[in-house]
Design a protein around this motif. Structure first.
Motif, PDB file in Angstrom:
ATOM      1  N   GLU A   1     -51.861   6.401  76.718  1.00  0.00           N
ATOM      2  CA  GLU A   1     -52.618   6.907  75.609  1.00  0.00           C
ATOM      3  C   GLU A   1     -52.639   8.427  75.557  1.00  0.00           C
ATOM      4  OE1 GLU A   1     -57.412   6.729  73.983  1.00  0.00           O
ATOM      5  OE2 GLU A   1     -56.664   5.635  75.757  1.00  0.00           O
ATOM      6  N   THR A   2     -52.688   9.291  76.698  1.00  0.00           N
ATOM      7  CA  THR A   2     -52.649  10.657  76.637  1.00  0.00           C
ATOM      8  C   THR A   2     -51.081  11.120  75.987  1.00  0.00           C
ATOM      9  OG1 THR A   2     -54.180  10.903  78.567  1.00  0.00           O
ATOM     10  CG2 THR A   2     -52.879  12.849  77.891  1.00  0.00           C
ATOM     11  N   PHE A   3     -50.013  10.261  76.553  1.00  0.00           N
ATOM     12  CA  PHE A   3     -48.945  10.769  76.038  1.00  0.00           C
ATOM     13  C   PHE A   3     -48.395  10.537  74.574  1.00  0.00           C
ATOM     14  CE2 PHE A   3     -44.509   9.528  75.133  1.00  0.00           C
ATOM     15  CZ  PHE A   3     -43.632  10.447  75.375  1.00  0.00           C
ATOM     16  N   ASP A   4     -49.121   9.271  74.262  1.00  0.00           N
ATOM     17  CA  ASP A   4     -49.121   8.864  72.846  1.00  0.00           C
ATOM     18  C   ASP A   4     -49.917  10.070  71.783  1.00  0.00           C
ATOM     19  OD1 ASP A   4     -48.275   6.803  70.768  1.00  0.00           O
ATOM     20  OD2 ASP A   4     -50.507   7.148  70.479  1.00  0.00           O
TER      21      ASP A   4
ATOM     22  N   SER B   1     -45.649   6.293  80.882  1.00  0.00           N
ATOM     23  CA  SER B   1     -45.731   6.778  79.587  1.00  0.00           C
ATOM     24  C   SER B   1     -44.131   6.528  78.599  1.00  0.00           C
ATOM     25  CB  SER B   1     -45.600   8.360  79.720  1.00  0.00           C
ATOM     26  OG  SER B   1     -46.914   8.791  80.251  1.00  0.00           O
ATOM     27  N   LEU B   2     -43.167   6.475  79.299  1.00  0.00           N
ATOM     28  CA  LEU B   2     -41.980   6.589  78.224  1.00  0.00           C
ATOM     29  C   LEU B   2     -41.763   4.841  78.215  1.00  0.00           C
ATOM     30  CD1 LEU B   2     -39.716   9.132  80.071  1.00  0.00           C
ATOM     31  CD2 LEU B   2     -40.571   9.003  77.921  1.00  0.00           C
ATOM     32  N   THR B   3     -42.286   4.120  79.128  1.00  0.00           N
ATOM     33  CA  THR B   3     -41.863   2.712  78.886  1.00  0.00           C
ATOM     34  C   THR B   3     -42.926   2.311  77.870  1.00  0.00           C
ATOM     35  OG1 THR B   3     -41.316   2.556  81.158  1.00  0.00           O
ATOM     36  CG2 THR B   3     -41.724   0.409  79.975  1.00  0.00           C
TER      37      THR B   3
ATOM     38  N   THR C   1     -46.514  12.032  89.639  1.00  0.00           N
ATOM     39  CA  THR C   1     -46.065  12.494  88.380  1.00  0.00           C
ATOM     40  C   THR C   1     -44.674  11.582  87.771  1.00  0.00           C
ATOM     41  OG1 THR C   1     -46.603  14.709  88.935  1.00  0.00           O
ATOM     42  CG2 THR C   1     -45.061  14.344  87.309  1.00  0.00           C
ATOM     43  N   GLY C   2     -43.992  11.366  88.850  1.00  0.00           N
ATOM     44  CA  GLY C   2     -42.999  10.274  88.403  1.00  0.00           C
ATOM     45  C   GLY C   2     -43.380   8.937  87.799  1.00  0.00           C
ATOM     46  N   MET C   3     -44.320   8.405  88.425  1.00  0.00           N
ATOM     47  CA  MET C   3     -44.819   7.113  87.999  1.00  0.00           C
ATOM     48  C   MET C   3     -45.463   7.406  86.645  1.00  0.00           C
ATOM     49  SD  MET C   3     -46.547   5.002  91.318  1.00  0.00           S
ATOM     50  CE  MET C   3     -47.654   6.546  91.768  1.00  0.00           C
TER      51      MET C   3
ATOM     52  N   THR D   1     -48.736  16.015  79.137  1.00  0.00           N
ATOM     53  CA  THR D   1     -49.260  15.005  79.746  1.00  0.00           C
ATOM     54  C   THR D   1     -49.541  15.011  81.264  1.00  0.00           C
ATOM     55  OG1 THR D   1     -48.265  13.687  78.058  1.00  0.00           O
ATOM     56  CG2 THR D   1     -49.223  12.568  80.004  1.00  0.00           C
ATOM     57  N   VAL D   2     -48.296  15.614  82.123  1.00  0.00           N
ATOM     58  CA  VAL D   2     -48.368  15.531  83.485  1.00  0.00           C
ATOM     59  C   VAL D   2     -48.227  16.988  84.117  1.00  0.00           C
ATOM     60  CG1 VAL D   2     -47.615  13.134  83.617  1.00  0.00           C
ATOM     61  CG2 VAL D   2     -46.073  14.984  83.498  1.00  0.00           C
TER      62      VAL D   2
END
Length: 501
Positions: A88-91, A197-199, A190-192, A115-116
């Motif tokens: 939601e934050t990334f969107d 987010s991208l998925t 952060t990687g997760m 986002t991160v």
């Protein structure tokens, strides 16, 4: 000031008040009969001492000592890294980039940083402190060896010096370990977050692609973005800080080596300078092969997807062998050949990465023994041990820095592919009004008149009013002024030649 710090650390020992936690299924926080599934993660309520030492993991580790851990034994995902919150934050951040496209070009990297970025920047600070602390160990080792050597002379140093050096060495190692593992946790979380987010963004975009975009992106292409590209971008965060940490460690190591061995250390620097263009050429070659490999992979997945979609036609005309030969040609003659080239280049890259640290230390000791040893004296145990410790620290950035550059190149390619899809055309969602589904029974349908109520038939499932249709936005309108409605549970048939509209 010191009293305040001690008071704050003591306050951390006081149990925290649990905040409300809503589960995805039942909304409560009770324990299931089969295990711990649904229990709040202890990480969210752990104090600073538990987080530094990862003591909050102890109950799960003790349980794993008694039996095999299953899904029911795991805790809920912490809210800070829950995919629904991160997505939601990334969107929101990505939509902000889209909304401001008139002033600046939308940047997927900028949206990810918003986002991160804060926790990842904190991980960089922890990495910086850890790098500085690890280079303090060779200095302590030099003092400790000097203390040991002094006891072979007539003026030995006091024993308190030895205890102080050994205690400092142990304390420094412990502090460095705390910083290092906190850095590991932040970079992995952060990687997760990046992958989730991208998925999620790719999935939402795939549900809204226009007809033109769907002709360009098949199911196989989108699946590749999910499984390969998003994963590659998420994995690059594990070692992205090496981009600045690697040169910093190299500079610190060379500076301390110069202080220890003198001008002979620049013989090793010369070896590194020679290896830089070689590693650069290898990295560039690997990048080109990786791009070609992704194109071949997309071509193969597209052909497989088309074959599965038209399997009835293929079986009807007995086209199995020609289709299979085409897929095998892409796999064996293009993809595997390119993969073999990539493997050979990667082997040379490995030789260069593993051989460079050895050549650096070898040339440094050789030049010191031939030239500097005449004026500065022979290599003593203190010089050798301290130099080897510094060379071991130098080995890590020399090995990982070229690998990180190659991974960044691959991630940049993947980022561009995902960015292209996210910026592609979408369906006009406002052209269709989605109302609450109405599925009346057969008896109510028979008794129901076809009169409209509030502009809508009560039994209408799909309705088109004055519709105009075309294959793409660039083509002319094929069907216009279409008025159509379909009643729920009504059987319809569309009759006409293929291509007649």
């Amino acid at each position: 000031m010191l009293f305040s710090i001690v008071a704050l650390f003591c306050a951390e020992l006081w149990p925290r008040k649990l905040v409300e936690y809503v589960l995805a299924e039942d909304g409560d926080n009770d324990t299931s009969s089969s295990g711990r599934f649904g229990i709040r993660a202890p990480f969210e309520d752990a104090n600073i001492f538990s987080q530094l030492t990862f003591a909050w993991m102890s109950p799960l580790l003790k349980l794993g000592q008694r039996k095999n851990i299953s899904q029911d034994d795991l805790w809920e995902v912490p809210l800070s890294i829950a995919p629904v919150n991160i997505a939601e934050t990334f969107d929101t951040n990505w939509q902000s980039e889209i909304d401001h496209r008139a002033r600046r070009t939308p940047s997927l990297l900028r949206a990810l940083w918003k986002t991160v970025g804060v926790p990842y920047a904190l991980a960089g600070v922890l990495k910086l402190v850890q790098d500085i602390l690890q280079f303090a160990q060779p200095a302590l080792l030099s003092l400790l060896l000097r203390f040991v050597s002094s006891h072979a002379t007539d003026s030995p140093q006091p024993m308190s010096y030895g205890y102080f050096y050994a205690g400092s060495f142990l304390a420094l190692q412990g502090i460095q370990t705390l910083f290092l593992h906190q850095y590991f946790q932040l970079r992995m979380t952060t990687g997760m977050k990046v992958k989730s987010s991208l998925t999620t963004a790719l999935y939402k975009k795939a549900m809204k692609l226009s007809n033109e975009t769907r002709q360009e992106y098949t199911t196989g292409n989108i699946a590749t973005l999910f499984s390969v590209d998003a994963e590659r971008i998420g994995n690059v965060t594990d070692y992205a800080h090496i981009v600045w940490s690697g040169p910093l460690q190299i500079v610190l190591a060379i500076g301390l080596l110069y202080n220890t061995l003198g001008w002979s250390v620049f013989a090793g620097v010369a070896v590194m300078v020679i290896s830089i263009p070689l590693n650069g050429w290898i990295t560039k070659r690997m990048r080109l092969l990786q791009i070609e490999q992704m194109k071949n992979k997309d071509k193969r997945t597209t052909m497989i997807d088309e074959a599965l979609s038209g399997v009835k036609v293929i079986k009807l005309y007995a086209w199995e062998r020609p289709i299979l030969s085409k897929i095998q040609h892409v796999r064996e003659s293009l993809e595997l050949v390119n993969l073999s080239r990539y493997g050979r280049v990667f082997a040379w890259s490995t030789v260069s990465m593993m051989g460079a640290p050895f050549l650096v230390s070898f040339m440094t000791f050789l030049i010191y023994s031939v030239f500097d040893g005449v004026s500065c004296g022979p290599l003593t145990a203190r010089l050798v041990f301290v130099s080897l410790a510094l060379f071991n620290l130098l080995r890590f950035p020399l090995v990982l820095f070229p690998v990180m550059l190659s991974s960044l190149v691959d991630a940049n390619v993947a980022l561009g592919r995902i960015y292209k899809l996210l910026m592609s055309d979408e369906l006009d969602l406002e052209s269709v009004t989605r109302l609450e589904s109405v599925r009346p029974s057969r008896h109510s349908l028979a008794a129901q008149s076809n009169t409209e109520s509030n502009g809508k038939d009560k039994g209408v499932a799909v309705q088109v009013t004055d519709g105009s249709f075309c294959w793409s936005s660039k083509d002319s309108v094929i069907l216009s002024s279409i008025d159509f409605s379909a009643i729920s549970d009504e059987h319809l048939a569309i009759v006409g030649r293929v291509g007649s509209g």
